[in-house]
Design a protein around this motif. Structure first.
Motif, short mmCIF file in Angstrom:
data_model
loop_
_atom_site.label_atom_id
_atom_site.label_comp_id
_atom_site.label_asym_id
_atom_site.label_seq_id
_atom_site.Cartn_x
_atom_site.Cartn_y
_atom_site.Cartn_z
N GLU A 1 -38.23 33.01 3.47
CA GLU A 1 -37.78 32.29 4.65
C GLU A 1 -36.34 31.78 4.55
O GLU A 1 -35.83 31.18 5.50
CB GLU A 1 -38.72 31.11 4.91
CG GLU A 1 -40.17 31.56 5.12
CD GLU A 1 -41.18 30.43 4.96
OE1 GLU A 1 -42.11 30.36 5.77
OE2 GLU A 1 -41.03 29.64 4.00
N PHE A 2 -35.69 32.02 3.41
CA PHE A 2 -34.32 31.55 3.21
C PHE A 2 -33.46 32.70 2.68
O PHE A 2 -33.98 33.71 2.17
CB PHE A 2 -34.30 30.37 2.23
CG PHE A 2 -35.01 29.15 2.73
CD1 PHE A 2 -34.33 28.17 3.43
CD2 PHE A 2 -36.38 29.00 2.52
CE1 PHE A 2 -34.99 27.04 3.90
CE2 PHE A 2 -37.05 27.87 2.99
CZ PHE A 2 -36.36 26.90 3.68
N SER A 3 -32.15 32.52 2.75
CA SER A 3 -31.24 33.59 2.35
C SER A 3 -31.04 33.68 0.84
O SER A 3 -30.69 34.73 0.32
CB SER A 3 -29.89 33.41 3.05
OG SER A 3 -29.31 32.15 2.68
N HIS A 4 -31.18 32.57 0.12
CA HIS A 4 -31.04 32.52 -1.34
C HIS A 4 -29.72 33.11 -1.82
O HIS A 4 -29.69 34.20 -2.42
CB HIS A 4 -32.23 33.22 -2.00
CG HIS A 4 -33.54 32.57 -1.68
ND1 HIS A 4 -33.88 31.33 -2.15
CD2 HIS A 4 -34.58 32.98 -0.89
CE1 HIS A 4 -35.09 30.99 -1.69
NE2 HIS A 4 -35.53 31.97 -0.91
N PRO A 5 -28.63 32.41 -1.57
CA PRO A 5 -27.30 32.93 -1.96
C PRO A 5 -27.13 33.12 -3.45
O PRO A 5 -26.24 33.86 -3.88
CB PRO A 5 -26.34 31.86 -1.41
CG PRO A 5 -27.17 30.61 -1.32
CD PRO A 5 -28.54 31.07 -0.95
#
Length: 440
Positions: free
Chosen positions: A207-211
């Motif tokens: 659910e997140f981009s996780h840079p």
């Protein structure tokens, strides 16, 4: 910068021994979570202690045998699990034992401490080398007790990082110390071994981009330069007064912790020393405990990896600009605030879907080992004179300073050609400068 001491050859009067739990322990296969067996964690954490007085190896072995009843995965063996082409690791809790070896060396504690605390290759003599084929074949706990000519000892422990993180390792070491000094004591905290609370969800939900895992454009890369020449260790000790002075560089409206301001200062100094193009995007990854971030929280005594790497990102130009200090502090705080139950679960699911590694192309990694209790280890003859790390790596360690809760020692390796420059940037414009480097 002071040179570190060369360690003489160690003498081994006896063969290494395997120390098994004193009573039977559960025999089963222990699941390792996706936070445990990440590929970038497949190494051993090598902690080093210097004590004024030594403890008999027989006494240490007896107390180790007792504490391994509670921390029995350290007496097992890490292995590749069935399926997934051996990518997933697990622990065979078989009670085979931890490896313990005694050594003697013609060296005093004072000479070791006076000679510089920056590791060099000769320091590896202080930890017995296990001749195994791979990381997986090595016992998850290897210990060398080196007796010094002054009556003191150096204790080195190599703990498999896939089995536990720094918080859990400190918990184990303190329990070992307690059983050594007080054989009839009861542990204040039991170890919790079940990792199922960190299993991925079904279905997976990223659910997140996780840079921290995202890859940069091909031209944005510092790692090739960093690895193109020999590395040199740099050690800097920051006093509490120096940390306070760094904090004053931020606007009063932005409240920052000691870690945040040191992370900014070290990141900035590292980039300035490397001199990359101003437009380059650079990342800071820093380990952050999620024990209290999850819902429900991880149980007290959780003996595993309960952290993730939080990520802040900016351009080189903004990082080194004196007008951007507060913006960088805010980006660090935003990276920390981003980490909640949903973010951690999303990362676990991402690691289940793809065995990705953190982006290291233009990235500084900081691992704080302070505030977890490493410096409190006491086997009954007093706390250590020094707690540190046996080797210096390209990631940055923040280590505790024994006897000073407000001070921090930074240890990391950088390309040899920029080591002096990096040290200079870390120490410039700080008062009490004569105390900055631990051995200047």
């Amino acid at each position: 910068m002071a040179e570190s001491i060369e360690i003489p050859d160690c003498h081994y009067p006896k063969e290494p021994i395997l120390v098994s739990p004193i009573t039977p322990t559960p025999t089963h296969t222990l699941y390792l979570s996706n936070l445990d067996d990440q590929k970038f964690l497949r190494f051993t954490s090598k902690y080093l202690y210097v004590f004024r007085k030594s403890i008999a190896v027989e006494t240490l072995a007896a107390s180790l045998s007792r504490v391994l009843v509670e921390y029995y995965p350290l007496a097992g063996r890490v292995r590749a699990g069935a399926g997934n082409d051996g990518e997933k690791l697990e622990v065979d809790c078989n009670g085979e034992g931890a490896l313990l070896v005694e050594a003697h060396v013609d060296l005093t504690a004072d000479r070791f401490l006076q000679g510089g605390r920056k590791p060099n290759r000769s320091w590896r003599k202080l930890l017995y080398r296990v001749e195994e084929q791979s990381f997986v074949d090595t016992p998850p706990l290897v210990i060398q007790v080196t007796r010094l000519s002054c009556g003191g000892m150096i204790l080195c422990t190599a703990i498999n990082h896939c089995v536990c993180d720094a918080i859990a390792a400190a918990q184990f070491l303190q329990a070992w110390g307690l059983f050594t000094s007080k054989p009839d004591a009861h542990l204040p905290m039991n170890a919790f071994h079940d990792r199922s609370i960190l299993k991925p969800r079904e279905p997976l939900r990223i659910e997140f981009s996780h840079p921290e895992f995202s890859s940069p454009p091909p031209q944005e890369n510092l790692s090739d330069f960093i690895l193109s020449q020999p590395l040199a260790p740099v050690s800097v000790t920051f006093t509490g007064a120096q940390v306070l002075r760094l904090k004053k560089q931020c606007e009063p409206s932005v409240k920052c912790t000691s870690f945040e301001v040191l992370a900014w200062h070290i990141w900035r100094s590292w980039i300035k020393a490397l001199e990359p193009p101003p437009s380059l995007r650079t990342k800071l990854l820093f380990s952050m405990s999620v024990r209290k971030k999850l819902e429900p929280e991880l149980p007290n005594g959780y003996f595993g990896n309960g952290f993730i790497m939080a990520c802040a990102e900016t351009s080189v130009e903004e990082l080194i600009s004196s007008n951007s200090n507060c913006a960088i502090f805010k980006s660090l705080q935003e990276a920390k605030n981003r980490v909640d139950d949903g973010y951690v679960r999303s990362m676990i699911d991402l690691l289940e879907e793809r065995r990705v590694k953190p982006d290291m192309s233009s990235t500084l990694v900081i691992s704080p080992l302070t505030k977890v209790g490493f410096e409190e280890l006491d086997f009954g003859e007093g706390k250590p004179l020094h707690m540190g790390y046996l080797v210096s790596e390209i990631y940055c360690l923040l280590l505790p300073v024994v006897g000073d809760l407000n001070a921090f020692t930074m240890l990391m390796s950088v390309p040899q050609g920029i080591a002096e420059r990096f040290h200079q940037y870390c120490t410039e414009d700080l008062d009490d400068a004569k105390n900055v480097d631990a051995e200047n």
